[in-house]
Scaffold this motif. Sequence first.
Motif, short mmCIF file in Angstrom:
data_model
loop_
_atom_site.label_atom_id
_atom_site.label_comp_id
_atom_site.label_asym_id
_atom_site.label_seq_id
_atom_site.Cartn_x
_atom_site.Cartn_y
_atom_site.Cartn_z
N MET A 1 0.83 -1.20 0.00
CA MET A 1 0.00 0.00 0.00
C MET A 1 0.87 1.26 0.00
O MET A 1 0.58 2.24 -0.69
CB MET A 1 -0.87 0.02 1.24
CG MET A 1 -1.91 1.10 1.16
SD MET A 1 -3.35 0.79 2.13
CE MET A 1 -2.82 1.12 3.78
N PHE A 2 1.96 1.19 0.76
CA PHE A 2 2.88 2.32 0.78
C PHE A 2 3.51 2.54 -0.59
O PHE A 2 3.93 3.63 -0.93
CB PHE A 2 4.00 2.06 1.80
CG PHE A 2 3.61 2.44 3.17
CD1 PHE A 2 3.78 3.75 3.60
CD2 PHE A 2 3.07 1.51 4.04
CE1 PHE A 2 3.42 4.12 4.86
CE2 PHE A 2 2.71 1.87 5.31
CZ PHE A 2 2.88 3.18 5.73
N ILE A 3 3.59 1.47 -1.32
CA ILE A 3 4.34 1.53 -2.55
C ILE A 3 3.45 1.87 -3.74
O ILE A 3 3.94 2.15 -4.84
CB ILE A 3 5.05 0.18 -2.75
CG1 ILE A 3 6.21 0.35 -3.70
CG2 ILE A 3 4.13 -0.90 -3.22
CD1 ILE A 3 7.28 -0.62 -3.41
N ALA A 4 2.13 1.94 -3.49
CA ALA A 4 1.20 2.14 -4.60
C ALA A 4 1.50 3.37 -5.45
O ALA A 4 1.59 3.26 -6.68
CB ALA A 4 -0.22 2.19 -4.06
N PRO A 5 1.68 4.57 -4.86
CA PRO A 5 1.93 5.74 -5.72
C PRO A 5 3.20 5.58 -6.55
O PRO A 5 3.20 5.88 -7.74
CB PRO A 5 2.10 6.89 -4.72
CG PRO A 5 1.52 6.41 -3.44
CD PRO A 5 1.67 4.93 -3.43
N ALA A 6 4.26 5.08 -5.90
CA ALA A 6 5.52 4.92 -6.64
C ALA A 6 5.38 3.89 -7.74
O ALA A 6 5.91 4.06 -8.84
CB ALA A 6 6.64 4.52 -5.67
N LEU A 7 4.63 2.82 -7.45
CA LEU A 7 4.40 1.81 -8.49
C LEU A 7 3.62 2.38 -9.66
O LEU A 7 3.90 2.09 -10.82
CB LEU A 7 3.62 0.62 -7.91
CG LEU A 7 4.44 -0.54 -7.37
CD1 LEU A 7 3.51 -1.69 -6.99
CD2 LEU A 7 5.46 -1.01 -8.39
N LEU A 8 2.63 3.21 -9.33
CA LEU A 8 1.86 3.88 -10.37
C LEU A 8 2.80 4.69 -11.26
O LEU A 8 2.74 4.62 -12.49
CB LEU A 8 0.82 4.80 -9.71
CG LEU A 8 -0.17 5.49 -10.64
CD1 LEU A 8 -1.13 4.49 -11.24
CD2 LEU A 8 -0.94 6.57 -9.88
N GLY A 9 3.68 5.45 -10.62
CA GLY A 9 4.65 6.24 -11.38
C GLY A 9 5.55 5.37 -12.23
O GLY A 9 5.77 5.65 -13.41
N LEU A 10 6.02 4.30 -11.62
CA LEU A 10 6.92 3.39 -12.34
C LEU A 10 6.22 2.78 -13.55
O LEU A 10 6.76 2.76 -14.65
CB LEU A 10 7.39 2.28 -11.39
CG LEU A 10 8.34 1.24 -11.97
CD1 LEU A 10 9.75 1.81 -12.05
CD2 LEU A 10 8.36 -0.03 -11.14
N GLY A 11 5.00 2.29 -13.32
CA GLY A 11 4.28 1.62 -14.40
C GLY A 11 3.86 2.57 -15.50
O GLY A 11 4.14 2.35 -16.67
N VAL A 12 3.21 3.67 -15.10
CA VAL A 12 2.59 4.53 -16.10
C VAL A 12 3.61 5.40 -16.83
O VAL A 12 3.48 5.65 -18.01
CB VAL A 12 1.51 5.42 -15.44
CG1 VAL A 12 0.92 6.39 -16.45
CG2 VAL A 12 0.42 4.54 -14.85
N LYS B 206 0.00 1.22 13.98
CA LYS B 206 -0.09 0.74 12.61
C LYS B 206 1.07 1.31 11.79
O LYS B 206 1.76 2.24 12.21
CB LYS B 206 -1.43 1.18 12.01
CG LYS B 206 -2.64 0.50 12.65
CD LYS B 206 -2.87 -0.87 12.04
CE LYS B 206 -4.11 -1.59 12.54
NZ LYS B 206 -4.37 -1.51 13.98
N HIS B 207 1.23 0.74 10.60
CA HIS B 207 2.34 1.17 9.74
C HIS B 207 2.29 2.67 9.44
O HIS B 207 3.31 3.33 9.39
CB HIS B 207 2.34 0.38 8.44
CG HIS B 207 2.80 -1.03 8.62
ND1 HIS B 207 3.98 -1.31 9.28
CD2 HIS B 207 2.27 -2.21 8.26
CE1 HIS B 207 4.13 -2.63 9.30
NE2 HIS B 207 3.11 -3.20 8.70
N PHE B 208 1.07 3.18 9.26
CA PHE B 208 0.97 4.60 8.93
C PHE B 208 1.50 5.45 10.08
O PHE B 208 2.22 6.42 9.87
CB PHE B 208 -0.48 4.97 8.62
CG PHE B 208 -0.76 4.94 7.15
CD1 PHE B 208 -0.30 5.97 6.33
CD2 PHE B 208 -1.46 3.88 6.59
CE1 PHE B 208 -0.54 5.93 4.98
CE2 PHE B 208 -1.70 3.84 5.23
CZ PHE B 208 -1.23 4.87 4.42
N CYS B 209 1.15 5.04 11.30
CA CYS B 209 1.64 5.74 12.49
C CYS B 209 3.16 5.70 12.54
O CYS B 209 3.82 6.72 12.75
CB CYS B 209 1.10 5.06 13.75
SG CYS B 209 -0.38 5.83 14.34
#
Lengths: 279, 306
Positions: A1-12, B206-209
């Motif tokens: 989930m943390f990596i979603a924006p970066a993955l989006l950037g990488l992919g797109v 949590k991870h966000f924290c």
Amino acid sequence: MFIAPALLGLGVFFLLPMLRGVYLSFTQYNILGTPTWVGTANYEAIARDPLFWNALAVTGQYVVINIVLQTLLALGIALLMQRIAKSTFIRGMLLLPYLMANVIAALLWFWLLDYQIGIVNHLIETFGGSRIAFFGSEEWAIPTQALINTWRHMGYTALLIFAGLQVIPRQLYEAASLDGSNAVQTFFRITLPLLRPVLVLVLVVTVIGSFQVFDTVAVTTQGGPVNASRVMQYYIFQKAFTESQFGYGSALAVILFLILVLVAFVQMKFLRGNESDLG
Amino acid sequence: MPLTRSPHRSYDRPAKRINWRDVVPWVLLLIAIAVSVLPFYWVLRTSLSMNSSLAANATSLLPVGFNFGAFERVFGLQSTQESIAQGGSGADINFWVYLRNSVVFASITTAGAVFFSAMAAYAFSRLRWKGRNVVFSAFLATMMVPPIFTALPNFLLIKDLGLLNTMLGMVLPFIFMTPFAVFFLRQFFMNMSREVEEAAMLDGAKHFCIFFQIILPNAAAPIATLVLLTFIQQWNEYFWPLLVGNSADVRVLTVGLGVFKSQSPQGAPDWSGLMAATLISALPVLTLFMIFGKKIVNSIGFSGVK
């Protein structure tokens, strides 16, 4: 989930464009309408295109001048700093040109090297030389671009090498001097071999960067005079955006990419960049 | 670091006793410094000169016909007649618009890239998940891809989205991450101690924290350095804004400078105006450099020797 924006950037913006770029290189496409598949026609045309070979030769010339001049100057400066001055202030001043935009470096030297009233030509005349049309003559157009780039990067490269020098253990130098090794011997037997990983990195970065020269050319000579400074990236830009031959431009970009991969691979292989003699 | 002061003075005497063997190295080093720094003095000198007087006094070390006309021209404070009388081209520069665009473009891309890269770096360094190394390799590999290769298809993508000549189109490819930022921050996050993190986990955080309250605050220094480097990089970016944002209302300074230069008549360019514009465009970077010089310099060693 943390990596979603970066993955989006990488992919797109990296992976998909790479695939699309390869696909487009097999098509004819003038930006309007839809691409038509033409197989390897673009690549065959490129092989017969004198402007492509010219661009390759011109870029090669630029790359070679850059590597030789920049690496030697930077190595020299790094050794000087190592020997007499490690001050951050001095390093900072050497780094200043690197922080400037290419466009600014280009304009600044466009003025300093002006044929009529540029200070450099006045200095050349003062010391008895004759004026040089740095940007306006075919033989000087590329060396001038390379000199500007060398000016911009020499301090940065020197700092990379300087950082590499700091890692070499003191004891090796002490041992060498006990064995009666002189400065030249020490440099070639100890400093240079142990700097190899850094030098490989510097070479790879310099070569890959040099192959992509665009900004300075676009702002100063725009490929001229005649074709003297029409480097690869500028040629690609012109084909794709000025002449609307997007497929052809993409094929040129693919070739440039392959050249860069090859260069990096060969350099890593031959110079064994990943290994250190310290190991 | 003041631009105009010659660097020689304070470093002529490195030690109390002059070591004669060091004289030649010092001279060489000072030459290298002079070559790096003096061109900037010449830009300043030219920008404070009267354009129409430059040719007659090409070698004068001081500004010739000292005045601020060139800056007034750049800032759009001069009437066309005045400008032409002083040797300007009379061309409109829209400097304030370009400046605003540069600030917006560099700030948004920097903020986005650093924040999202930090999130990715956190996932790569502190979380365990399947395929982590493979995905990280993909990020590393993109550092090798020449921008021109992705620029053409990206241009088409932005065009298909109808975002040509919009700020959104200009920032999109940079905003989600830069491979360098991901790599840079991962190196720092890897070295952070696990203990505080584990204690927080036990307390049910949590991870966000953890990310916001432990990782980010503890990595303030490297993040600040990265912000600095990214901002300078983006401020200097030319190729992509040239492709996607060349219309006058979204044009950034680098692109604007190129246009301004090409507007000067070939015979006698408005050198003092051009140098004034160049200097002002470089000013943000020069200012950052004066304040954070040490940080920038020290980060070079890191980025080079992995």
